[in-house]
Structures are given as structure tokens and as C-alpha cells.
Design an enzyme around this catalytic site. Sequence first.
Site, PDB file in Angstrom:
ATOM      1  N   GLU A   9      28.793   0.043 -24.360  1.00 49.73           N
ATOM      2  CA  GLU A   9      28.723  -1.126 -25.230  1.00 49.73           C
ATOM      3  C   GLU A   9      27.306  -1.606 -25.490  1.00 49.73           C
ATOM      4  O   GLU A   9      27.002  -2.112 -26.561  1.00 49.73           O
ATOM      5  CB  GLU A   9      29.554  -2.271 -24.630  1.00 49.73           C
ATOM      6  CG  GLU A   9      31.053  -2.050 -24.767  1.00 49.73           C
ATOM      7  CD  GLU A   9      31.857  -3.207 -24.205  1.00 49.73           C
ATOM      8  OE1 GLU A   9      31.456  -4.369 -24.392  1.00 49.73           O
ATOM      9  OE2 GLU A   9      32.896  -2.933 -23.561  1.00 49.73           O
ATOM     10  N   ASP A  96      33.365  -0.991 -21.475  1.00 55.25           N
ATOM     11  CA  ASP A  96      33.704  -1.734 -20.255  1.00 55.25           C
ATOM     12  C   ASP A  96      35.169  -1.569 -19.868  1.00 55.25           C
ATOM     13  O   ASP A  96      36.040  -1.420 -20.721  1.00 55.25           O
ATOM     14  CB  ASP A  96      33.407  -3.232 -20.446  1.00 55.25           C
ATOM     15  CG  ASP A  96      31.918  -3.487 -20.604  1.00 55.25           C
ATOM     16  OD1 ASP A  96      31.122  -2.544 -20.399  1.00 55.25           O
ATOM     17  OD2 ASP A  96      31.565  -4.633 -20.944  1.00 55.25           O
ATOM     18  N   ASP A  98      37.662  -3.439 -19.247  1.00 54.80           N
ATOM     19  CA  ASP A  98      38.464  -4.652 -19.362  1.00 54.80           C
ATOM     20  C   ASP A  98      39.163  -4.633 -20.722  1.00 54.80           C
ATOM     21  O   ASP A  98      39.060  -3.658 -21.468  1.00 54.80           O
ATOM     22  CB  ASP A  98      37.609  -5.913 -19.172  1.00 54.80           C
ATOM     23  CG  ASP A  98      36.440  -5.986 -20.161  1.00 54.80           C
ATOM     24  OD1 ASP A  98      36.477  -5.286 -21.189  1.00 54.80           O
ATOM     25  OD2 ASP A  98      35.484  -6.738 -19.896  1.00 54.80           O
ATOM     26  N   GLU A 100      38.756  -6.206 -23.576  1.00 51.63           N
ATOM     27  CA  GLU A 100      37.929  -6.060 -24.766  1.00 51.63           C
ATOM     28  C   GLU A 100      37.306  -4.663 -24.830  1.00 51.63           C
ATOM     29  O   GLU A 100      37.202  -4.063 -25.898  1.00 51.63           O
ATOM     30  CB  GLU A 100      36.838  -7.134 -24.801  1.00 51.63           C
ATOM     31  CG  GLU A 100      37.351  -8.573 -24.877  1.00 51.63           C
ATOM     32  CD  GLU A 100      38.109  -8.894 -26.162  1.00 51.63           C
ATOM     33  OE1 GLU A 100      37.772  -8.336 -27.219  1.00 51.63           O
ATOM     34  OE2 GLU A 100      39.061  -9.700 -26.099  1.00 51.63           O
ATOM     35  N   TYR A 322      23.764  -6.428 -15.306  1.00 52.81           N
ATOM     36  CA  TYR A 322      24.352  -7.080 -16.465  1.00 52.81           C
ATOM     37  C   TYR A 322      24.667  -8.557 -16.204  1.00 52.81           C
ATOM     38  O   TYR A 322      25.166  -8.911 -15.142  1.00 52.81           O
ATOM     39  CB  TYR A 322      25.631  -6.339 -16.843  1.00 52.81           C
ATOM     40  CG  TYR A 322      26.110  -6.682 -18.206  1.00 52.81           C
ATOM     41  CD1 TYR A 322      25.292  -6.452 -19.293  1.00 52.81           C
ATOM     42  CD2 TYR A 322      27.359  -7.224 -18.400  1.00 52.81           C
ATOM     43  CE1 TYR A 322      25.725  -6.775 -20.559  1.00 52.81           C
ATOM     44  CE2 TYR A 322      27.802  -7.538 -19.657  1.00 52.81           C
ATOM     45  CZ  TYR A 322      26.969  -7.315 -20.734  1.00 52.81           C
ATOM     46  OH  TYR A 322      27.395  -7.645 -21.980  1.00 52.81           O
ATOM     47  N   ARG A 324      26.582 -10.780 -18.044  1.00 58.63           N
ATOM     48  CA  ARG A 324      27.845 -11.406 -18.450  1.00 58.63           C
ATOM     49  C   ARG A 324      28.967 -10.817 -17.609  1.00 58.63           C
ATOM     50  O   ARG A 324      29.544  -9.783 -17.959  1.00 58.63           O
ATOM     51  CB  ARG A 324      28.102 -11.180 -19.936  1.00 58.63           C
ATOM     52  CG  ARG A 324      27.135 -11.954 -20.812  1.00 58.63           C
ATOM     53  CD  ARG A 324      27.472 -11.850 -22.273  1.00 58.63           C
ATOM     54  NE  ARG A 324      26.925 -10.646 -22.872  1.00 58.63           N
ATOM     55  CZ  ARG A 324      25.782 -10.592 -23.563  1.00 58.63           C
ATOM     56  NH1 ARG A 324      25.076 -11.677 -23.740  1.00 58.63           N
ATOM     57  NH2 ARG A 324      25.361  -9.462 -24.067  1.00 58.63           N
ATOM     58  N   HIS A 369      32.251  -5.596 -14.326  1.00 62.56           N
ATOM     59  CA  HIS A 369      30.869  -5.363 -13.930  1.00 62.56           C
ATOM     60  C   HIS A 369      30.655  -5.788 -12.485  1.00 62.56           C
ATOM     61  O   HIS A 369      31.526  -6.337 -11.855  1.00 62.56           O
ATOM     62  CB  HIS A 369      29.924  -6.172 -14.832  1.00 62.56           C
ATOM     63  CG  HIS A 369      30.126  -5.930 -16.288  1.00 62.56           C
ATOM     64  ND1 HIS A 369      29.556  -4.876 -16.942  1.00 62.56           N
ATOM     65  CD2 HIS A 369      30.874  -6.576 -17.205  1.00 62.56           C
ATOM     66  CE1 HIS A 369      29.922  -4.893 -18.209  1.00 62.56           C
ATOM     67  NE2 HIS A 369      30.733  -5.927 -18.396  1.00 62.56           N
TER      68      HIS A 369
END
Length: 946
Positions: A9, A96, A98, A100, A322, A324, A369
Amino acid sequence: MAKTLVIVESPAKAKTIEKYLGKDYQVESSIGHIRDLPNSASEVPEQFKQKPWASLGIDVEHDFKPLYVVPSEKKKHVAKLKALVKEAREVVLATDDDREGESIAWHLFQELKPKVPVKRMVFHEITPEAIRNAIQHPRQIDENLVHAQEARRVLDRLYGYEVSPVLWRKVAPKLSAGRVQSVATRLLVERERERMRFRSAEFWSLEGLFRTLKEEGFTAALIEVGGVRLATGKDFDALTGELKPDAKVVLLKQADAEQLLQRLKAAQFTVISTEERPFTQKPYAPFITSSLQQEGSRKLGFNAQRTMRTAQRLYENGYITYMRTDSTTLSKEAMEAARKQVRQMYGDEYLHPTPRTYDKKAKNAQEAHEAIRPAGSRFRTPQEVRGELSDDEFKLYDLIWKRTVASQMADARGRRMQVRLQGLDAIFSASGKTIDFPGFLRAYVEGSDDPEAALEDREVILPPMQKGDSVRVKDMRTREHHTQPPARYTEASLVQALEAAGIGRPSTYASIISTIQDRGYVFKRGTALIPTWTAFATQALLENHFSRLVDYNFTARMEEDLDEIAGGRKEHVPYLQDFYFGDEGLKSQIQTQMDQIDPRAISLIPVPALVGSEIEVRLGKFGAYMKKGEVSATLPNDIAPDELTLQQAEELLSKGGDEGILGQDPVTGQDVVAKAGRYGPYVQMGEKTASLFPTDSLSAMTLERAMQLLTIPRLVGTLDGEEVWAMNGRYGPYLKKGKDNRTLPGHESLFTVTVEQAQALFAAPKSRMGQSAAPLKIFEYPDRTPIQVKVGRFGPYLTDGENNAYLRNGEDAHSLTAEKTRELMAERGKPPKARAGKATKKAAPSKTSKTSKTSGKAPAKAASKAAPKTVAKPAGETQKAEWKDLKSHLNVLSDTERQLIVALREENKKAEDVAPELGLEVKKAKGMMLQISKKLQEAWRKAVSA
DNA sequence: CAGTGAGCGAGCTTCCGCTTGACTT
């Protein structure tokens, strides 16, 4: 030899991973989502523009199929990825792990259409080992997870794009509602309401400075008199400021406290108990996004955006992992690095014997993450990187480094002590705290800048004492206390509250705060977030009419459902069907509420401090104002709702409010008055009146400005034997010469226009917009009719005589090229809207005429391309509404207007009879009827064309 | 409810969640 294309991403991540994977791999990034629902009509492809669901971007009639588009700013990047896919040996989607991320992988697959094998891989930490391991264990795209994301996306769109228009109609244009922002705003409004209801209480206590026999001093506070506990803040009712009824306590007023002081200051005191309890304290979990923002605010004074911007730079340049994330987990290499550093810098004693792990604490955490920590398998100390970083970056890195290292350190150990003293019938208490071993506190104290200083602060040392010891009063004084209302939220505490409720995601915390500020729901004073009156009105609407949507648990319930969908135990289409079309669904809710919501009722904001005062606070078109009878006053923008007291309100109104005497004419001595009238605000002197200009406001009106306005109408001079007057009319400023008139370019020119300019204006033919106005530019083409660039009422636009095209914000009419103009015309050119009753004959039966199949006799004009949105129900030949059509729009009227029209039309009364009942003169009532008719017609026309 | 000269190319606003650059002065 072709390479394997890995897509992640984030570009920064791509760079790192490429290093780990070696030369057989090429690593690229998607840079977030690559496709989404269209933002606005301009992003909807032409073939869908006529669909009733075009503005939603979701075909709600067909399984809520979303219309996905690649936003224009992403097109270039997607094309680049497509090209790379063509050359690749295989494609690995490594977005990622997850909801999204899974969705991004699926969109990449859909959009890039790879002809080579495609795999999906996931990892939770960026270390060589984890990456190599991940690539050896690929899987397939999880369709259920993708469906869960799509359900989330669609639900958010339906909520936001269906409820916001309700606010536009009932509160103010451009407002917004959404699953996250509306609840965030609600938190702030509820807290402010608590503060508005809060009644402060005053109470007093005693504090004594004591000495032991060895002359060691300490302070102790009175806690009990005559066997009854002394009242403290929590014993008071926040709503009344009185003691809670069941509180068995002593309340000291000032006089009581002083009396007691006299009685006790000479008393003999004895230690009646001593207590000592050991305690330990564990370090805090490594940073996640929300805790980083909180500590960034508390320790560094950064707001959420500044913290995130700084963290982003540290991440991109390889200093931290990372930023976020909602996971507190440290990778194995990070754990080892942290522990090694503890040993080196603080010694073995300070290391926690075993690796510490922390439970996830965030609700709905997805943990794709690691925690936020210094990057790499050996942490660089803040001193090592100092020279490479900016001030902000260094401070934030230092914070992250300390928090990470501290998380593997030993517990702090200490003792808490409490001593009680008695003198006469009074008991005093003193507490102390000693830290025997600071452990992690050496590195990190939450909320404090300097751990060493904070450590000292934490120690309150009591001298050694034993039961039965006598102590001497050195000094004693009274202390005044006031109970405090609940504190306002700050950015940090709001994020914390949202996170605790599982609302919003790490990537959005900072933008939630920006959104609610941008919409005018919140403003900041220092670090405090203060909700505006607009927020109060909006919340009243949402709570009263869409309570389910602003329930604090709405998101939590949604997440449960999404988990079911992700687990394959529930299907996403029926879920959306129920949310939107169900009996209690959004669609039917909006339909019924649109009629029921009374904008007048919503605009009235209850203020506890003004109850019983006849003063009401309302939200108007130009902001909030107060009204008491006929007098009204604008509420200043910077006043917080809980600060509006009765006294202050009266004061603002007593200045005459907005409708007040501004002063006297220096020449005649006549009063100059500011008023709010039927056609808007105006000033008056004697018989003379003048409307305010759009840039004026009643609250800012001065005598000087009023006098200036009252010079209009102004005699400009004489032309052709006739007087020329500059006047301010219904349609704005204009010049009048006999029966001829010309529009003036702006209000201020009423004061400045000269006879010469007037002559030029009257010499030119009457300007008719779009017909004789001179074009700004004309582009000619060999193969098509010329295109003119003109400036009209609504700004610049293009026309070729047949079609018109508007320009968007940011598109400069002066810098257009011939080619660009041609493109814009091709893209947006449309025939001008036919006026009612004047339909063009040439309207060919186009594709849109199919929409009118329900009415066999539908006239061509209704189906013409010029009015594509015509509803199936023909509006009638004359386009005139009947009373039954108008009746449903009564909500656009004021109370008086509504009462008047209802009495006339429903009860068949005469204006002469009704007017006195409503306290109106008959003449005025008849005048009002015109207004009423206009308003209703307009509302009806809007509804029909919508 | 002050009192006023017409006729006219509008479309759009808005959600939440992923992620970075960028017209030029």
C-alpha cells in the site's frame, strides 16, 4: 527474466521490502485505495448520469451494486501498475492484512486484470524474516472480507449522502452527517450540555501544617468532624449544586470553616493511625496511533495533524515503523532491540525479566501492523539521530524511543503511606508516596516531559511517625473549593473517546477533527474543542429524528455485523437491504422525517440558563441569534454555548440588540434605527429606509455606515433632461432614468457611479444575460461552430448558441485554450434549461423519454432532454400547483404565516377576520399572503424538479 | 411585517478509509 511484481500500500514500505526480497522481485505500491465510489456527479461516467442512483454511486435496486471509478488523480498511477503487470512473471498482492487491505487487493485484481498468476500475501511486521516467510506462504483473496469492506463502504455512503441533504433542507446548506463525524460531534455537544446544566457548589475545608516532636514538617487536610466525613466535590449534585440527598457528610461554609479553625488551631493532635502499603507500577504499552496523538499533545503540544505529519516523515525516512496502527505488538526483533538497549543504558536491574507483551486495548482493532517504534533491529538512540532530524521530528522520535524502551523495563516499586491525626473531634489525614525503585519511570513518565523531574514530583515524603505520637500545629488555614463542570474534550481526549467506542480508524482520527471543524460544528480555543450552535441544532435533528444513527453503539453493532459477514456467516446484500429498505430502514425514515421535521423547532436551541426569561436562542441563516419579543441580537462567534448567561444575554439585548437605535442624525437629530424586516435587514431614519448591502450585518452596523446607506437612492445627475438615480432594489443595485434602467456591477458602485459611467451604461442596449452580454473570448474552429466564453450570473460559462457548459471552481476563464474549451464543451455541454411552458419543439424522443412510460400521454416537453429529471407524475399543463400540492411544504413558512394560510385555505376564513386573531393589521396580512404564496410555490417547484 | 427596475446557462454541497504528492510564486 521477468520478475515477480509485489504490490503493497505504501511507497515507503515498498522501498524497504524490495531490499529484503532481492532482484527477482519488483515491489510497487498502490498508494492506498485505487478505486472508490464517485465523489460527485462530475466523477460519474456519462452512461450512468441519468440513473436515479447516480449521485449515490450505488445501484440500490440491484443488490446495492457499487459503481467504482478510478479517481482522476489516480489514473496515471493505475496505468503505470497495469503496464508493470503486463511484464511481470506473477503478481503478489501484499496489501495490509485487514478489511481495507483485502479490499485494495481485490480492487487491484479487478482493475489490473492480470493474465499471470496472482497470489495474496500478508505480514504484520517489516523484517527480512517476516517478509521472506510471508512470501513463502501465500493465500487467495478472501471474498468474504472484501464483502465486509464493501458493506461498510456502502453503508457509510448511504448514511452520509442521504442524511446530509436532510440537514441542507432543515438546518443549513453544506452541512454533513456521517457515522463517525455525527457521533464525534454528539460527544462534544452532550458534554457542553452537561456544562450548561452544571451548577457549581462552594465548600470549604481546613489544611494544617504540622510538626513532629523532631520538628519535621508535613501537611494534612481535614477529613472528618464529629465523626462525620467532610464533603468533597463528588458529594454534590452537578445539576443543582446542592449536596446529594443521601450524602452523610458535613458541609462547611466559609464561616463554619473559620469557626472551626479558631477551635482547632490550638488543639492537641495525636497520631491515631499509620498505614504503609507497597505498590508496583507497570510501564505503558508501546505507542499506537491514538496514544501517540495523545502523548504528542500532552508532552509536545502538537495537535493530531502535526503529530501525524511528523510521524509520516520519520516513517518515510526509515526512522520509525508505520504510524497508523492499532496494535501494541512489538516484533521479535524490536523486542530484542529494546531489551538490549535497556541493558546497555540502564543496566540489568532495570530490565523486565521476561519479554513483555501487551493486550490489545482498542475495540475493533484490526492489528495489521506493529506498534509504532524505532525502525530496525538495532534502535538508534535519540542522540545518534539528533543531527539528522528537524526539531519536531527529533522530539517525536525521542518520545517513541523512550516509550518503546520503557515498555520492556522493570516495574516501578514504591510505598504509599497514610497518617491520621486527631485533635478534639476532628480528624486530619496526610498521604505520602516514596519510590524505592523507579524502574521504567527512569525512561518514561506518561504526560510528563522530563522523567527525572517527574519522579521527584511523584514523591511526597512523610516523616516517620507512630501511633500515639503527638504532633504540633504550626499553622492552619481555611481553603475554598468550587466543584468543576466536566472538562471539555481536547483533540487527544476526543480521539481517546472515539477509540474506546470503536469509532473511526487510526488513519482517520486526525481528519475527523478537521472535518467537524470545517463544517462549522466545532471551534478550538487553546486545546479545548467547543461545539457551535450549529452543532446543537444539527444534533437536535439527528437525535430526535435519526436516533439510531447517532447512537454511541451504532458503529459497534455495525462492526459485529461486518465480522459476521467477514466470517461468512452472514451475507452482505441482505444486510444492506435491511439497513436501507427495511421497515425501520434509512429510506423510509428519511421519507417520513423529511415531512415531519419542523425547521422552526429545530432552529430553537434550548439554553438552561435562559429558561423562564422569554429569551430564545435560534440558529438562523447567518448564524445564531437571540430573540426576546421583537428585539433580537446576534450571538458573537467566539462565545461558547455554556458561557451564555442570562445576564450576558440581557446585556447583549439591552444594547438594543440588532434592532436598535444606532444614534442620531447630526444634522436633523432624528433617530437612526437598524431593523430586521421582511426583505432582510435595513436601516431607517424617519420615513427613509435603506437595505443593508450583502457585506453588512446588523450586529456590525454603525451610525456612520447607516448614514452612508441612507444616501441611497442617490441622484447621480441628469441625462437627456431626465434625472438618473442610483438605487438598491430587489435584484440588486441599478440605475434608473425615467422608465429606463440598467443593472450596476456591484453594491459599492451605488456610492461611486458617475454621470459619465451612467451615460455609457444607458448608451449600451439593456444587458440581457447570455444574449447580448459581450463574450470574454471567442474560439473558432475549422470543423465546428465557434465557442464563446461569457460571464454570467453564476460566473464564467461556455456557449456555442446551442449548448452551454459551466466552468468549475478553479477553472480560470482567462487561461482557457481553444483545445481545452472544445473538450469542456464536449464533456459538459448541455442545452439550456427550457423555461416552464416554453418547451422547445425540436426535443427529439430521446432515451430519456422511456422514463415516462407510466403516463402514456406524457407531453414531449416533460420528456425532453432539457428536463431530464421530470418525474413520472406530470406536473400539469400550466405548471401551477394546487393547494393540496402546496400543503406539504408548510414547513418553509414561519409560525404566523402558517397559521394565516391554514386559516384562510383550510378553515375558509377571511383575511379581515384572521388578521386580528394573529395580531396583524389586515393590510399586512394581505402583504404576507404574497410572500406565503411565493415561498410555497418555490418549495413545491424544487420538490417536483428534485 | 420597509419598498423596489427585469429576466435569467446553474449545478453542487455530503460519507469513511486507504495512501501520497503538488500548479507556481
